[in-house]
Design an enzyme around this catalytic site. Sequence first.
Site, PDB file in Angstrom:
ATOM      1  N   LYS A  10       0.841  -1.209   0.000  1.00 19.76           N
ATOM      2  CA  LYS A  10       0.000   0.000   0.000  1.00 19.76           C
ATOM      3  C   LYS A  10       0.874   1.255   0.000  1.00 19.76           C
ATOM      4  O   LYS A  10       0.608   2.210  -0.722  1.00 19.76           O
ATOM      5  CB  LYS A  10      -0.943  -0.015   1.214  1.00 19.76           C
ATOM      6  CG  LYS A  10      -2.094  -0.991   1.019  1.00 19.76           C
ATOM      7  CD  LYS A  10      -2.882  -1.298   2.279  1.00 19.76           C
ATOM      8  CE  LYS A  10      -3.889  -2.411   1.949  1.00 19.76           C
ATOM      9  NZ  LYS A  10      -4.615  -2.927   3.103  1.00 19.76           N
TER      10      LYS A  10
ATOM     11  N   GLN B  96      -5.055  -1.755   9.194  1.00 18.44           N
ATOM     12  CA  GLN B  96      -4.935  -3.067   8.542  1.00 18.44           C
ATOM     13  C   GLN B  96      -5.603  -4.141   9.410  1.00 18.44           C
ATOM     14  O   GLN B  96      -5.291  -4.284  10.586  1.00 18.44           O
ATOM     15  CB  GLN B  96      -3.447  -3.395   8.328  1.00 18.44           C
ATOM     16  CG  GLN B  96      -3.205  -4.684   7.575  1.00 18.44           C
ATOM     17  CD  GLN B  96      -3.698  -4.643   6.127  1.00 18.44           C
ATOM     18  OE1 GLN B  96      -3.492  -3.674   5.408  1.00 18.44           O
ATOM     19  NE2 GLN B  96      -4.374  -5.698   5.709  1.00 18.44           N
TER      20      GLN B  96
ATOM     21  N   ASP C  43     -11.720   2.641   3.526  1.00 22.12           N
ATOM     22  CA  ASP C  43     -12.188   1.284   3.209  1.00 22.12           C
ATOM     23  C   ASP C  43     -13.709   1.216   3.094  1.00 22.12           C
ATOM     24  O   ASP C  43     -14.252   0.186   2.695  1.00 22.12           O
ATOM     25  CB  ASP C  43     -11.762   0.311   4.327  1.00 22.12           C
ATOM     26  CG  ASP C  43     -10.387  -0.293   4.070  1.00 22.12           C
ATOM     27  OD1 ASP C  43     -10.055  -0.517   2.900  1.00 22.12           O
ATOM     28  OD2 ASP C  43      -9.678  -0.557   5.053  1.00 22.12           O
TER      29      ASP C  43
END
Length: 283
Positions: free
Chosen positions: A49, A93, A116
Amino acid sequence: MAVILDGKALAASVRAEIREEAAQLPRRPGIAVILVGDNPASQLYVRNKVKDCEECGFFSRRFDLPFDASEEELLGILSKLNADPRIDGVLVQLPLPPSFDERRIIEAIAPEKDVDAFHPLNVGRMVHGVSPIWPCTPAGIGVMLDAYHIPVDGKICVVVGRSNIVGKPMGLLLLSRNGTVIYCHQHTPDLAAMTRQADILVVAAGCRGLITADMVKEGAAVIDVAMNRDPETGKFTGDVCFDEVKDKASYITPVPGGVGPMTRAMLMRNVLSLAKLHMGLTT
Ligand code: NAD
């Protein structure tokens, strides 16, 4: 033989477009990525990422907390990032170590920085069809369907898996495009009877070899989300028996090189979308 949906090439072109667009903005889009613990798969995802951010010209901050960090410590970081004007997107995460209340952490991310789209407010917006972003995996599949001109309107769409991060939002995305959606999961009594109806079959069960050719309708588009590590070779495989299904489907994604790279690219696109919102360039 099916057309193989090349997620790797498509993701590279999406990242190039993002980079070009980001360069025109008054400031660099910014993302913070937080990793708790030392899970090797999560470490790899976070490294990738951060690499993608560099390629797209984004500002990025990475936080590494030890496995035994406290929830309060993480909440403190989130509160600072929520107030930091350089940061457009905040990503924790997952999975978190078992001592963390994952829901509490997700809900502590400011909804406007929830890159997200996992915060309940954003899930509600998604259900209402007013969310500016989608969770990365369904978003990536949506872009893939567009890129290969695979129509959804009026089609029977079967989604295998109902997780909050893949299956559920995937079905919502297909529904928003006027697909007729059937959700399947571990309690579905006759999975094959469902999957055989699918014009578009999205499989996200995490169950290697689950979908065989006899479970697929002739000419279907088959999207394999799963990433199962083969215990013998260590390589990733999907849920779909690729070699037999490719001869029956019209379109099929490979694993690796299909949905995975698109998921990564969509994180960058979501950061860009949130940054444009924060800069007042979109509503
Ligand atoms: P999950 O374990 O949270 O959910 C799995 C779902 O599949 C559940 O709803 C379960 O009911 C269903 N399921 C499991 N076995 C089944 C069976 N035999 N028949 C029917 N349904 C069954 O997993 P998840 O987080 O949604 O991830 C699913 C898979 O996708 C995993 O392999 C994961 O590694 C992969 N994944 C890939 C990406 C990517 O970018 N390619 C992103 C996220 C997840």
